[in-house]
Design an enzyme around this catalytic site. Structure first.
Site, PDB file in Angstrom:
ATOM      1  N   CYS A 142      13.227  71.175  34.378  1.00 48.88           N
ATOM      2  CA  CYS A 142      12.086  70.487  34.822  1.00 48.88           C
ATOM      3  C   CYS A 142      12.361  69.908  36.256  1.00 48.88           C
ATOM      4  CB  CYS A 142      11.220  69.623  33.979  1.00 48.88           C
ATOM      5  SG  CYS A 142      12.059  68.273  33.480  1.00 48.88           S
TER       6      CYS A 142
ATOM      7  N   ASP B  76      16.098  63.510  19.240  1.00 44.43           N
ATOM      8  CA  ASP B  76      16.208  62.880  20.320  1.00 44.43           C
ATOM      9  C   ASP B  76      16.619  61.685  20.281  1.00 44.43           C
ATOM     10  OD1 ASP B  76      13.666  63.322  22.592  1.00 44.43           O
ATOM     11  OD2 ASP B  76      14.493  61.228  22.444  1.00 44.43           O
TER      12      ASP B  76
END
Length: 389
Positions: free
Chosen positions: A333, A246
């Site tokens: 998403c 990340d």
């Protein structure tokens, strides 16, 4: 109660129970209408259509009821009780190994503009409309009544969703520093104070379980790991190694903490704070199972073209590095990206990477993120599991 009058013929979407009224459908409205107030919506003949929260912008009214009724404490209790019953019926609430679930999912629970996520004894409330923000105390009171001893603390978190309102995040009821929740028997720290959304991505629960099922003996790469949900499930599934990536240092710390809480001292896991594309260019090994769960690349239709290019590029990089027989979990998403848009972007990536792929699973949001059949826009999470040759 003030009233809004629609143009002739513009009530058709409401007659199909769509929960939004767009500003272009409005003929006129009573004067001095305040944002967030409850209004009655009438057709051109003055006949009642619906009742809902008024707000300036493209979506002018978010409908709360198609019956002419009071939006009072009984309304909030009845609506929240109905939402809880859905979660009980789905086997998510009141389970010994799972105290993490979405209780209210906006339009999917006939409460457009409201999100409520449950983490153990804490419910996190998030408003996505001014009307829901103004009702936050009534909602908290109803939530306490309906949930009973299931919930002891109610935290309000809307600074990011309504920045122009400058709402203050904080506890509406109780107050606790305990932020550990249980999902399918695994423990997770939930950062509802400063984390993204309400502090945890509840919507990937079922897909995390599938990763667990398919991880045994595999080298797993979890891109955009956030709090490490997929990584923890892969560890329990018997993965040979798990690498979490990340760009946020805070996300990496949360991932490390969640792995350590469930698998103390386990050397199979490593975490990297790095840009996703840079990591894929120079990854420290090959992986049998790769998870791509990026943030929304398109938050409005104007960004759709660039978003699809981004999905194609990201998936192409992963497909270029995965060995024959590997599995790719890939997600979008973005609500404005349709299933067809996403599939075309992924298949373009496969063609550019010169890899043969087969779809093993088509993934979507879980039962506690229900889709109102009259509001297909609510189907936002799309995923594919690909077998790569």
């Amino acid at each position: 109660m003030k009233q809004i009058y629609l143009k002739k013929g513009k009530e058709e979407a409401c007659m199909r129970f769509h929960p939004w009224i767009f500003s272009g459908a409005i003929h006129h409205a009573d004067p001095d209408m305040s944002e967030g107030e409850v209004v009655r919506v009438l057709n051109a003949q003055g006949e009642f259509i619906a009742i809902g929260h008024y707000q300036q912008g493209s979506i002018a009214v978010r409908i709360l009821s198609f019956s002419d009724m009071e939006i009072d404490q009984k309304f909030w209790q009845d609506s929240l009780r109905a939402a809880l019953q859905v979660r009980i019926a789905a086997g998510l609430a009141d389970q010994p190994d799972n105290d993490t679930y979405r209780l209210v999912h906006g339009e999917g629970d006939n409460l457009p503009g409201l999100i409520v996520d449950v983490y153990g004894k804490t419910a996190v409330v998030q408003a996505h409309s001014i009307g829901m923000h103004l009702e936050r105390h009534a909602i908290a009171q109803a939530l306490s009544t309906v949930m009973g001893n299931r919930t002891e603390h109610i935290y309000y978190k809307s600074e990011a969703t309504l920045p122009f309102m400058e709402p203050k995040n904080g506890f509406l009821l109780g107050g606790s520093e305990q932020n550990t929740a249980r999902e399918n028997g695994l423990l997770f720290h939930v950062d509802w104070l400063h984390g993204q959304k309400t502090g945890f991505f509840v919507d990937q629960r079922d897909n995390r379980s599938l990763v667990e099922h398919l991880s045994h003996g595999k080298r797993v790469l979890n891109m955009f790991c956030y709090t490490g949900g997929f990584s923890v499930y892969a560890m329990r599934g018997g993965a040979q190694l798990v690498h979490s990536v990340d760009s946020s240092a805070k996300a990496i710390e949360l991932t490390k903490a969640n792995v350590e809480m469930n698998f103390p001292g386990d050397a199979r896991h490593e975490a990297y704070c790095e840009d996703a594309f840079k990591f894929l260019e120079s990854a420290p090994g090959s992986y049998d199972l790769i998870i791509l769960d990026p943030p929304a690349f398109a938050k409005h239709r104007g960004a759709l073209h660039n978003a699809l290019k981004g999905y194609t590029r990201l998936n192409m990089k992963a497909l270029e590095m995965i060995p024959s027989g590997g599995l790719l979990f890939t997600f979008s998403c973005s609500q404005v990206v349709t299933k067809e848009n996403f599939r075309n972007a992924v298949f373009t990536a496969a063609a550019q990477a010169k890899r043969k792929v087969r779809i093993l699973y088509q993934l979507h949001q879980p039962a506690d993120h229900p889709i109102n059949i009259y509001h297909p826009e609510g189907e936002y999470l799309k995923g594919l599991v690909l077998y790569v040759e």
